[in-house]
Scaffold this motif. Structure first.
Motif, PDB file in Angstrom:
ATOM      1  N   PHE A 114     -22.527  21.638 -11.803  1.00  0.00           N
ATOM      2  CA  PHE A 114     -21.328  21.316 -12.589  1.00  0.00           C
ATOM      3  C   PHE A 114     -20.353  20.508 -11.723  1.00  0.00           C
ATOM      4  O   PHE A 114     -19.825  19.479 -12.147  1.00  0.00           O
ATOM      5  CB  PHE A 114     -20.673  22.608 -13.100  1.00  0.00           C
ATOM      6  CG  PHE A 114     -19.388  22.372 -13.857  1.00  0.00           C
ATOM      7  CD1 PHE A 114     -19.371  21.619 -15.029  1.00  0.00           C
ATOM      8  CD2 PHE A 114     -18.186  22.916 -13.413  1.00  0.00           C
ATOM      9  CE1 PHE A 114     -18.187  21.403 -15.741  1.00  0.00           C
ATOM     10  CE2 PHE A 114     -17.007  22.713 -14.114  1.00  0.00           C
ATOM     11  CZ  PHE A 114     -17.001  21.951 -15.283  1.00  0.00           C
ATOM     12  N   GLN A 115     -20.149  20.947 -10.489  1.00  0.00           N
ATOM     13  CA  GLN A 115     -19.237  20.241  -9.584  1.00  0.00           C
ATOM     14  C   GLN A 115     -19.726  18.823  -9.282  1.00  0.00           C
ATOM     15  O   GLN A 115     -18.921  17.890  -9.210  1.00  0.00           O
ATOM     16  CB  GLN A 115     -19.051  21.059  -8.297  1.00  0.00           C
ATOM     17  CG  GLN A 115     -18.275  22.343  -8.561  1.00  0.00           C
ATOM     18  CD  GLN A 115     -18.352  23.336  -7.417  1.00  0.00           C
ATOM     19  OE1 GLN A 115     -19.094  23.163  -6.449  1.00  0.00           O
ATOM     20  NE2 GLN A 115     -17.579  24.410  -7.529  1.00  0.00           N
ATOM     21  N   LYS A 116     -21.058  18.661  -9.162  1.00  0.00           N
ATOM     22  CA  LYS A 116     -21.628  17.311  -8.969  1.00  0.00           C
ATOM     23  C   LYS A 116     -21.314  16.426 -10.168  1.00  0.00           C
ATOM     24  O   LYS A 116     -21.003  15.249 -10.017  1.00  0.00           O
ATOM     25  CB  LYS A 116     -23.144  17.396  -8.777  1.00  0.00           C
ATOM     26  CG  LYS A 116     -23.574  17.615  -7.356  1.00  0.00           C
ATOM     27  CD  LYS A 116     -25.064  17.272  -7.184  1.00  0.00           C
ATOM     28  CE  LYS A 116     -25.593  17.859  -5.905  1.00  0.00           C
ATOM     29  NZ  LYS A 116     -26.420  19.072  -6.103  1.00  0.00           N
ATOM     30  N   ARG A 117     -21.429  17.000 -11.371  1.00  0.00           N
ATOM     31  CA  ARG A 117     -21.105  16.241 -12.586  1.00  0.00           C
ATOM     32  C   ARG A 117     -19.645  15.796 -12.572  1.00  0.00           C
ATOM     33  O   ARG A 117     -19.317  14.679 -12.957  1.00  0.00           O
ATOM     34  CB  ARG A 117     -21.338  17.110 -13.840  1.00  0.00           C
ATOM     35  CG  ARG A 117     -22.757  17.261 -14.248  1.00  0.00           C
ATOM     36  CD  ARG A 117     -22.882  17.575 -15.722  1.00  0.00           C
ATOM     37  NE  ARG A 117     -22.586  18.941 -16.118  1.00  0.00           N
ATOM     38  CZ  ARG A 117     -21.647  19.287 -16.986  1.00  0.00           C
ATOM     39  NH1 ARG A 117     -20.864  18.386 -17.521  1.00  0.00           N
ATOM     40  NH2 ARG A 117     -21.478  20.554 -17.323  1.00  0.00           N
ATOM     41  N   ILE A 118     -18.767  16.698 -12.121  1.00  0.00           N
ATOM     42  CA  ILE A 118     -17.327  16.391 -12.059  1.00  0.00           C
ATOM     43  C   ILE A 118     -17.089  15.225 -11.100  1.00  0.00           C
ATOM     44  O   ILE A 118     -16.325  14.302 -11.388  1.00  0.00           O
ATOM     45  CB  ILE A 118     -16.523  17.643 -11.611  1.00  0.00           C
ATOM     46  CG1 ILE A 118     -16.614  18.754 -12.666  1.00  0.00           C
ATOM     47  CG2 ILE A 118     -15.067  17.283 -11.300  1.00  0.00           C
ATOM     48  CD1 ILE A 118     -16.032  18.441 -14.022  1.00  0.00           C
ATOM     49  N   HIS A 137     -13.024  19.225 -21.948  1.00  0.00           N
ATOM     50  CA  HIS A 137     -12.954  20.687 -22.021  1.00  0.00           C
ATOM     51  C   HIS A 137     -12.107  21.255 -20.882  1.00  0.00           C
ATOM     52  O   HIS A 137     -11.887  20.593 -19.872  1.00  0.00           O
ATOM     53  CB  HIS A 137     -14.369  21.258 -21.921  1.00  0.00           C
ATOM     54  CG  HIS A 137     -15.319  20.647 -22.910  1.00  0.00           C
ATOM     55  ND1 HIS A 137     -15.547  21.178 -24.159  1.00  0.00           N
ATOM     56  CD2 HIS A 137     -16.087  19.525 -22.839  1.00  0.00           C
ATOM     57  CE1 HIS A 137     -16.409  20.429 -24.813  1.00  0.00           C
ATOM     58  NE2 HIS A 137     -16.759  19.412 -24.039  1.00  0.00           N
ATOM     59  N   GLY A 138     -11.705  22.502 -21.054  1.00  0.00           N
ATOM     60  CA  GLY A 138     -10.820  23.150 -20.076  1.00  0.00           C
ATOM     61  C   GLY A 138     -11.367  23.164 -18.658  1.00  0.00           C
ATOM     62  O   GLY A 138     -10.672  22.789 -17.705  1.00  0.00           O
ATOM     63  N   GLY A 139     -12.625  23.580 -18.504  1.00  0.00           N
ATOM     64  CA  GLY A 139     -13.216  23.655 -17.164  1.00  0.00           C
ATOM     65  C   GLY A 139     -13.322  22.290 -16.510  1.00  0.00           C
ATOM     66  O   GLY A 139     -13.069  22.139 -15.313  1.00  0.00           O
ATOM     67  N   VAL A 140     -13.648  21.296 -17.311  1.00  0.00           N
ATOM     68  CA  VAL A 140     -13.769  19.919 -16.797  1.00  0.00           C
ATOM     69  C   VAL A 140     -12.392  19.428 -16.315  1.00  0.00           C
ATOM     70  O   VAL A 140     -12.261  18.865 -15.225  1.00  0.00           O
ATOM     71  CB  VAL A 140     -14.344  18.970 -17.881  1.00  0.00           C
ATOM     72  CG1 VAL A 140     -14.324  17.519 -17.410  1.00  0.00           C
ATOM     73  CG2 VAL A 140     -15.760  19.394 -18.257  1.00  0.00           C
TER      74      VAL A 140
END
Length: 195
Positions: A114-118, A137-140
């Motif tokens: 997920f962090q790599k995607r960010i 989304h919130g996490g993003v």
């Protein structure tokens, strides 16, 4: 040269309150149109999930590109469950989530992936020549704020990002920025920031 990066968290969806929803594709509760005018030339991007594309429809905006990297983290078996329900069934995993950087959601996404995607998403945003409006989304949003402010991702929960809110970062050429607005929820405040 600096650019404005406007991060909008989709409006409230039809899922149950307080539950975790990442990859689950939920519709919005309310589809009433609102009027929002973006500064000319602003690039509009979105997560491909329905709650984001429908939120753009509500604001009468069109996405130039739907970005897979802008999807929420996939919570796996935890999708649709509240924190209390998760804690009862997966106490060890909940503890690991807070402490283990190699954590992954049961049958879901690895935190590191997920962090790599960010990071990939942040790079993509930084290459744009114009201001950016991203429906996501919130996490993003919380992770993008950490990334752009040079904070470690474990600080992401320090930022409150409600549904139907706008946050904004002024991004400088090195890829770092300053947080100009957080969690704005009134149409007038969005308009003032976006004009």
């Amino acid at each position: 040269k600096e650019m404005q990066v406007h991060l909008f968290r989709h409006f409230a969806h039809q899922g149950k309150a307080g539950a975790f929803y990442g990859s689950t594709n939920l519709e919005l509760k309310n589809k009433t149109h609102l009027v929002l005018t973006l500064k000319e030339g602003t690039k509009v991007f979105s997560s491909p999930l329905l709650r984001c594309t429908q939120s753009l429809d509500r604001l009468q905006l069109k996405s130039e590109l739907n970005l897979e990297d802008a999807k929420e983290v996939d919570f796996g078996y935890w999708e649709g469950l509240t924190y209390t329900e998760i804690e009862q069934k997966w106490p060890l995993e909940v503890k690991a989530w807070q402490e283990d950087e190699d954590f992954y959601f049961p049958q879901g996404e690895k935190i590191k992936d997920f962090q790599k995607r960010i990071e990939h998403l942040a790079k993509f945003i930084a290459t744009q020549k114009e201001d950016v409006f991203l429906m996501t989304h919130g996490g993003v949003i919380r992770h993008l704020i950490c990334h752009c402010l040079g904070l470690s991702y474990d600080k992401s929960l320090a930022f409150q990002v409600d549904t139907g809110s706008l946050s904004s970062i002024e991004l400088f050429s090195g890829g770092l920025g300053v947080l100009k607005a957080l969690n704005l929820k009134e149409v007038e405040s969005w308009q003032a920031l976006l004009s």
